[in-house]
Design a protein around this motif. Sequence first.
Motif, mmCIF file in Angstrom:
data_model
loop_
_atom_site.group_PDB
_atom_site.id
_atom_site.type_symbol
_atom_site.label_atom_id
_atom_site.label_comp_id
_atom_site.label_asym_id
_atom_site.label_seq_id
_atom_site.Cartn_x
_atom_site.Cartn_y
_atom_site.Cartn_z
ATOM 1 N N PRO A 112 0.762 -1.200 -0.370
ATOM 2 C CA PRO A 112 0.481 -0.020 -0.281
ATOM 3 C C PRO A 112 0.773 1.289 0.112
ATOM 4 C CG PRO A 112 -0.729 -1.596 1.237
ATOM 5 C CD PRO A 112 0.634 -1.733 1.168
ATOM 6 N N THR A 113 1.764 1.014 0.747
ATOM 7 C CA THR A 113 3.087 2.414 0.754
ATOM 8 C C THR A 113 3.472 3.371 -0.871
ATOM 9 O OG1 THR A 113 3.550 1.845 2.774
ATOM 10 C CG2 THR A 113 5.060 3.583 1.535
ATOM 11 N N ALA A 114 3.735 1.867 -1.592
ATOM 12 C CA ALA A 114 4.708 1.786 -2.801
ATOM 13 C C ALA A 114 3.211 2.180 -3.694
ATOM 14 C CB ALA A 114 4.372 1.498 -3.520
ATOM 15 N N ARG A 146 -2.499 -3.092 6.286
ATOM 16 C CA ARG A 146 -3.269 -1.809 5.638
ATOM 17 C C ARG A 146 -3.732 -1.141 4.401
ATOM 18 N NH1 ARG A 146 -7.533 1.014 6.935
ATOM 19 N NH2 ARG A 146 -10.044 -0.044 6.950
ATOM 20 N N CYS A 147 -4.455 -1.608 3.326
ATOM 21 C CA CYS A 147 -4.303 -0.534 2.386
ATOM 22 C C CYS A 147 -5.575 0.236 2.688
ATOM 23 C CB CYS A 147 -4.866 -1.556 0.892
ATOM 24 S SG CYS A 147 -4.875 0.047 -0.358
ATOM 25 N N PRO A 148 -5.940 1.612 2.841
ATOM 26 C CA PRO A 148 -6.841 2.376 3.210
ATOM 27 C C PRO A 148 -7.942 2.397 1.630
ATOM 28 C CG PRO A 148 -5.391 3.427 3.854
ATOM 29 C CD PRO A 148 -4.612 1.928 3.047
ATOM 30 N N PRO A 149 -9.050 2.455 2.322
ATOM 31 C CA PRO A 149 -9.368 2.405 0.960
ATOM 32 C C PRO A 149 -9.661 3.012 -0.096
ATOM 33 C CG PRO A 149 -11.138 2.385 2.742
ATOM 34 C CD PRO A 149 -9.449 2.156 3.625
ATOM 35 N N LEU A 182 -6.749 -5.103 10.872
ATOM 36 C CA LEU A 182 -7.149 -3.284 11.050
ATOM 37 C C LEU A 182 -5.358 -2.390 11.527
ATOM 38 C CD1 LEU A 182 -10.270 -1.988 13.523
ATOM 39 C CD2 LEU A 182 -9.766 -2.026 10.608
ATOM 40 N N SER A 183 -4.946 -2.941 12.493
ATOM 41 C CA SER A 183 -3.367 -3.085 13.392
ATOM 42 C C SER A 183 -3.171 -4.182 14.169
ATOM 43 C CB SER A 183 -3.677 -1.605 14.374
ATOM 44 O OG SER A 183 -4.325 -2.338 15.607
#
Length: 557
Positions: free
Chosen positions: A213-215, A246-249, A407-408
């Motif tokens: 996700p950060t990419a 986790r990938c934010p929506p 979630l975390s």
Amino acid sequence: MLACARLGAIHSVVFGGFASAELAKRIEDCQPMVVLASSCGIEGMTKVIAYKPLLDKALEMCVHKPRKVVLLQRPQLLATLAPSEETWQDAVEGIAEDRVFHGYETVDANDPLYILYTSGTTGMPKGVVRPSGGHAVVLHYTINSMYACRPGQVYWAASDLGWILGHSYICYGPLLNGSTSVLYEGKVVGTPDPSAYYRVMAQHKVTTFFTAPTALMMLRQEDLHGEFRNQYDLSHVKAMFIAGERCPPEIHRWWVRHVTGVDDTGKALHPIQSPVTNVISDNWWQTETGSPLTGIEVGLSEDGAQLPPVKYGSAGLPVQGVDLRILRIRDEEEEDEDVAAVVCPPEEVARGVVGNVVVKLPLPPGVMSTLWNDEQRFFDEYFKRFPGYYDTGDTGVIDADGYVHILSRADDVINVAAHRLSTSAIEEVVAEHNEIAESCVVARPHPIKGSVPVVVAVCKNHGRDRSEEQIREDLVAAVRARVGAFASLYKENIVFVERLPKTRSSKVLRKMIRSMIAALISKSASSELIPLPATIEDPSVKDEIWAALSAWAMSNL
């Protein structure tokens, strides 16, 4: 890696970003007979990192000394070798033809294939031991069922071989399947520009793509409107997968829109179309498991109607053989030793309730068999807290439709006035602001509410339409509306920075930020008290974050 497997030897790959002290811990723990290294690593277009001095210092710190050090000399930086060491080139050229090993060693299915170190809560890395037979079975299954890559097709996991994704789906998984595997040395952006991902996918006709996700957040920051994306045809890509954290929506929806042109703004579900192509799905797993625990198994059907839809914010559904449960989070007073001695059976929560994510025993094939030379720690860390279950160390929820939402980590849950709140719930809202590129949320103590959230955010590179003060007001209002007033996000607890501290695999180092805030609250005056994480990508970011948080603390603590 493949040669070790053929010989029946155990390999332990360590990525190049570790400092000498952390490298020494791993050498001392697994006690290798041979160390293979390269003279340098290459970061982006201009930065070259000397590896040999790091290795030399690590070996000086070790009691255990390997029999042999073999070094691959990369032309970008040649290293000086000791008399007892040799280059890879000389070692290979010096092997007589009749000494080349032509056969293979037969081993038991439960014999170790490799040791892969992952971070431990005590500061000592945990040597995850992977059994060879079950690992091969589950990789061959998932490369087809989950990742929809067939023999002869091309699989690209944009990761480092030093991480579990590199072991499972750069090296072993695609090759067991007869698929082509892409190995990529470079960054998401800056090698030489934000088109690198798209260019490699198009050039090599990639069928399945995998990234973090950060990419995607970095790409959104640099290529928001598709200037680089639109230069390439990606219609041949059947599936793209996201994992690592986790990938934010909102990030997930942006990537769908960016790649496919489908605008799912405001939608919770993305139905999979027929024929199955350009599916973009999250999935979740760990170093310890070696393969996915949840996801959408895109490869099970060519008919999109036969597959469950992608649900934004979720990590999909449990994979076959994974009996995933959510157990009640124990209160802090239940975690002390005296109370822990009392038998307290794990309590499953109702759907929709946040809790500890666990897997009911027995575990599926390919999961770690132990920790190297530490069976007691293996039990204590993963099985002691919830008897009969594997404790993943994550918090999450299973919704009414059976989708799993990770979630975390368990230590990223904030207790605000007796309300348990996952930091990712706030990060999800923050990510939707038009000016925010990425953020992380940590807790700070509060005299009345116990703790309240602090948002550390990076703004996008485009020209801002709103001031920092206006952005703070927007975020406070959005969190109140979306999460609730009880979340207690205050304007003074929103800190803007140029970048977040990350590992080389692009995970945000939240623990370092939490440690800095704790030090500032206790009036510790120096960042020297904060240990530099072994996996940090760029050590200079530590001073940047400390300066930003110090300025924030002077006004707000």
